[in-house]
Design an enzyme around this catalytic site. Sequence first.
Site, short mmCIF file in Angstrom:
data_model
loop_
_atom_site.label_atom_id
_atom_site.label_comp_id
_atom_site.label_asym_id
_atom_site.label_seq_id
_atom_site.Cartn_x
_atom_site.Cartn_y
_atom_site.Cartn_z
N ARG A 76 0.87 -1.52 0.09
CA ARG A 76 -0.34 -0.41 0.15
C ARG A 76 0.54 1.32 -0.12
NH1 ARG A 76 -2.68 -3.36 3.53
NH2 ARG A 76 -4.53 -3.51 3.23
N LYS A 92 2.23 11.80 -10.97
CA LYS A 92 0.99 10.13 -11.79
C LYS A 92 1.45 9.21 -12.19
CE LYS A 92 -1.84 13.69 -14.43
NZ LYS A 92 -2.14 14.71 -15.30
N GLU A 109 7.68 19.54 -25.12
CA GLU A 109 7.89 19.15 -23.68
C GLU A 109 8.21 20.50 -23.01
OE1 GLU A 109 4.37 18.62 -22.79
OE2 GLU A 109 4.17 16.15 -23.21
N LYS A 157 6.94 23.06 -14.55
CA LYS A 157 5.78 21.77 -14.69
C LYS A 157 5.64 21.63 -12.80
CE LYS A 157 3.74 17.86 -14.56
NZ LYS A 157 3.31 16.43 -15.52
N GLU A 187 -6.42 26.93 -7.54
CA GLU A 187 -5.68 27.48 -9.33
C GLU A 187 -6.00 26.28 -10.03
OE1 GLU A 187 -3.25 29.76 -10.92
OE2 GLU A 187 -2.57 30.02 -8.91
N ARG A 222 -3.34 23.53 -13.95
CA ARG A 222 -2.61 22.13 -14.57
C ARG A 222 -3.47 21.72 -15.86
NH1 ARG A 222 -1.53 17.28 -10.93
NH2 ARG A 222 -0.34 16.16 -12.04
N ASN A 274 -1.87 21.19 -20.73
CA ASN A 274 -2.58 20.21 -22.20
C ASN A 274 -2.32 20.58 -23.74
OD1 ASN A 274 -2.78 17.60 -21.00
ND2 ASN A 274 -4.77 18.68 -19.83
N HIS A 285 -2.54 19.36 -26.68
CA HIS A 285 -2.53 17.95 -26.28
C HIS A 285 -3.42 16.90 -26.99
CE1 HIS A 285 1.14 18.25 -24.17
NE2 HIS A 285 1.27 17.11 -23.54
N HIS A 313 -2.89 13.59 -28.47
CA HIS A 313 -3.42 12.71 -27.62
C HIS A 313 -4.06 12.14 -29.00
CE1 HIS A 313 -2.95 14.09 -23.55
NE2 HIS A 313 -2.22 13.28 -23.58
N HIS A 319 5.03 11.13 -28.85
CA HIS A 319 3.85 11.65 -27.66
C HIS A 319 4.45 12.96 -27.80
CE1 HIS A 319 1.71 13.77 -24.35
NE2 HIS A 319 2.69 14.13 -24.59
N1 LIG Z 1 3.43 10.67 -15.22
C1 LIG Z 1 2.89 11.30 -16.23
O1 LIG Z 1 2.97 12.25 -15.89
C2 LIG Z 1 3.07 11.22 -18.18
C3 LIG Z 1 3.87 12.24 -18.16
C4 LIG Z 1 4.65 12.24 -20.07
C5 LIG Z 1 4.45 10.85 -20.32
N2 LIG Z 1 4.07 9.87 -19.54
C6 LIG Z 1 4.48 8.64 -19.74
O2 LIG Z 1 6.01 8.39 -20.58
C7 LIG Z 1 5.95 7.46 -21.52
C8 LIG Z 1 7.15 8.50 -22.13
O3 LIG Z 1 8.36 8.60 -21.71
P1 LIG Z 1 9.40 8.01 -22.40
O4 LIG Z 1 9.73 8.97 -23.80
O5 LIG Z 1 10.97 8.61 -21.60
O6 LIG Z 1 9.48 7.31 -22.84
P2 LIG Z 1 10.77 5.60 -22.51
O7 LIG Z 1 10.67 4.93 -21.63
O8 LIG Z 1 9.89 4.35 -23.22
O9 LIG Z 1 11.89 6.13 -23.03
C9 LIG Z 1 11.81 6.19 -24.41
C10 LIG Z 1 13.08 5.36 -24.87
O10 LIG Z 1 14.49 5.78 -24.64
C11 LIG Z 1 15.26 5.17 -23.90
N3 LIG Z 1 16.04 5.40 -23.19
C12 LIG Z 1 16.04 6.63 -21.86
N4 LIG Z 1 16.66 7.69 -21.50
C13 LIG Z 1 17.55 6.74 -22.33
C14 LIG Z 1 19.24 6.98 -21.83
N5 LIG Z 1 19.69 8.15 -20.89
N6 LIG Z 1 20.57 7.03 -23.06
C15 LIG Z 1 19.83 5.64 -23.68
N7 LIG Z 1 18.51 5.08 -24.40
C16 LIG Z 1 17.34 5.61 -22.90
C17 LIG Z 1 14.19 3.58 -23.13
O11 LIG Z 1 15.01 2.64 -22.92
C18 LIG Z 1 13.61 3.90 -24.25
O12 LIG Z 1 13.92 3.03 -26.04
C19 LIG Z 1 4.34 7.10 -21.78
O13 LIG Z 1 4.31 5.97 -21.48
C20 LIG Z 1 3.59 8.11 -21.24
O14 LIG Z 1 2.77 7.96 -20.47
C21 LIG Z 1 3.59 10.10 -18.27
ZN LIG Z 2 2.63 15.92 -22.82
#
Ligand SMILES: NC(=O)c1ccc[n+]([C@@H]2O[C@H](COP(=O)([O-])OP(=O)(O)OC[C@H]3O[C@@H](n4cnc5c(N)ncnc54)[C@H](O)[C@@H]3O)[C@@H](O)[C@H]2O)c1
Ligand SMILES: [Zn+2]
Length: 530
Positions: free
Chosen positions: A293, A315, A357, A396, A406, A410, A414, A417, A421, A434
């Site tokens: 938990r 998140k 971003e 952020k 406020e 947040r 978007n 987005h 999306h 993305h």
């Molecule tokens: N929680 C939130 O608020 C929030 C916000 C935006 C995105 N997300 C999530 O984040 C994810 C996308 O994140 P992402 O773009 O980092 O994707 P990812 O984690 O798949 O990383 C992108 C690629 O880069 C590689 N990688 C990462 N760091 C590296 C490094 N230093 N050197 C070499 N390779 C590296 C990874 O192995 C992967 O192949 C999605 O699942 C999305 O839903 C969440």
């Molecule tokens: Zn985004």
Amino acid sequence: VKSDRIFLVGLSGSGKSTTGAELARRLGWVFVDADREIERQDGRPVTRIFAEEGESRFRELEASVLRDLGGRSGVVIATGGGAPTTPGGRDAIGRGFSVWLDVSPGVACRRLSVDPHAEERPLLKGNPEARLATMLADRRPCYARSDARVDVDALDASAVADAIVGLHADSAGLAATVTTSSSRYPVIVENGALDRLGEIAARVGLKGRAFILSDGLMDSVYSQRAAASLHTGGFAASVMSVPGGEAHKTLFEAGRAYEWLVEHRAERGDFIVCVGGGVVTDLGGFVAATYLRGVPFIHVPTSLLAMVDAAIGGKTGVDLPAAKNMVGAFAQPSAVVIDPTVLDTLPERHLRNGWAEVVKHGLILDADLLTDLEAVAGDPSAMKSVDLIARSVAIKATVVSDDEREADRRTLLNYGHTIGHAIEAVTGYQTYLHGEAISVGMHVAGRLSVALGRMAPSELDRQQAILRCCGLPEAAVDVSLDAVLAATSHDKKVSGGRIRWVLLDGIGAAVIHGPIAEGTVREAASPLFA
Ligand SMILES: NC(=O)c1ccc[n+]([C@@H]2O[C@H](COP(=O)([O-])OP(=O)(O)OC[C@H]3O[C@@H](n4cnc5c(N)ncnc54)[C@H](O)[C@@H]3O)[C@@H](O)[C@H]2O)c1
Ligand SMILES: [Zn+2]
């Protein structure tokens, strides 16, 4: 960087001016009292600005003065008591190391009664102690967002300055402090921060053993360095590699992580460290939020997107076969540790992906950041800049630091987005990353902002020039506009079936806009799609 300037916040009577002058002397910095600076620039005393033009005009002047001061180095700034209550003031203060001089109303009142300028304070008419108590109750959530707090009731200015010198020395690399109703944590951005992980974990009060979840697609050198640093900090650390990539952000992988934790008898007093891109920080954060938990965790984002976005805001979650991010939890980490040097191995396309971003943060809330991004736009190494990443992170962090007044802010995140999306969904998350999808989405939102007369065409040109310069797409000519428009209505940001668009009134000035007629959207978007 943030630690080049110190903002003092708090009620009148907390000793901001005396402490500030003393602190500046010790650091060999310049001291500026923001109210005096406003008077100098405006030519009228604060009381007269209030009387003649009202509080909101005063707050505008104040935000502009603070914004200028926030760009200077080696300066201690005493802010007016109400400065952190406005978004403009708060954003400016966020650019420095902020310290809340926390004084109780009774003590503040005693101090003010012997202050020869007390008569001039416009907000202190009538029963000052009662007024101060009301003000404090009202402003506390804003003051509490500061990077540090000193209880000044029993201290003189010299002792308060001592305390701040110590806190400031400890704040190396601090980019932002995220404050929510339930927690408060630092976001560190510093070259080499990965090797300070153990020290940071100790400083934020973590105990027990560290369980590192690391992206298996990435070179294991990062998880090894994380483990070594944790060892040096006195923590036992073990590593589990989770398969990287969106396809593995699943309950199945979460289940494997739970089993690993059980096998190692991980307990409540232990903590999880997520080392990887957004997939690993989302998945690992979810595991941490749900195992027993909830156990503490630290995020060590390694992709630019995870640094400036996914790792900040609390998140966490995993995908279901039906749709992305369908299962999750809000959970705040104990710290976010960002080491931009790990970006050296990130593939360039992913670097640009995260940069979308960063540009978005400038476009929605920080015209100065956008100007600085423009200055380096052609230079790929700028995408690893500590300063630019830290400023993007700070935006952020300020927006997600919650403040009931406020909740809407947040939503500004978007920008781009709604359409972004939809593009991702329509193309099955295969074709567009993305950041690429929201780049096209920002183009649509920018064109809508112009079509609705909110933004000048020249500002849209600026937006597009910088996105182009970062190698981000402006159009999705292989994607059907009909499909995209149909998908927008499924967007989960839809409230009661009505889309809340985020538009720009100009660079750095995002606004929430109600539903827009489909014909108008179609007209703005049609040149960019099939
Ligand atoms: N929680 C939130 O608020 C929030 C916000 C935006 C995105 N997300 C999530 O984040 C994810 C996308 O994140 P992402 O773009 O980092 O994707 P990812 O984690 O798949 O990383 C992108 C690629 O880069 C590689 N990688 C990462 N760091 C590296 C490094 N230093 N050197 C070499 N390779 C590296 C990874 O192995 C992967 O192949 C999605 O699942 C999305 O839903 C969440
Ligand atoms: Zn985004």
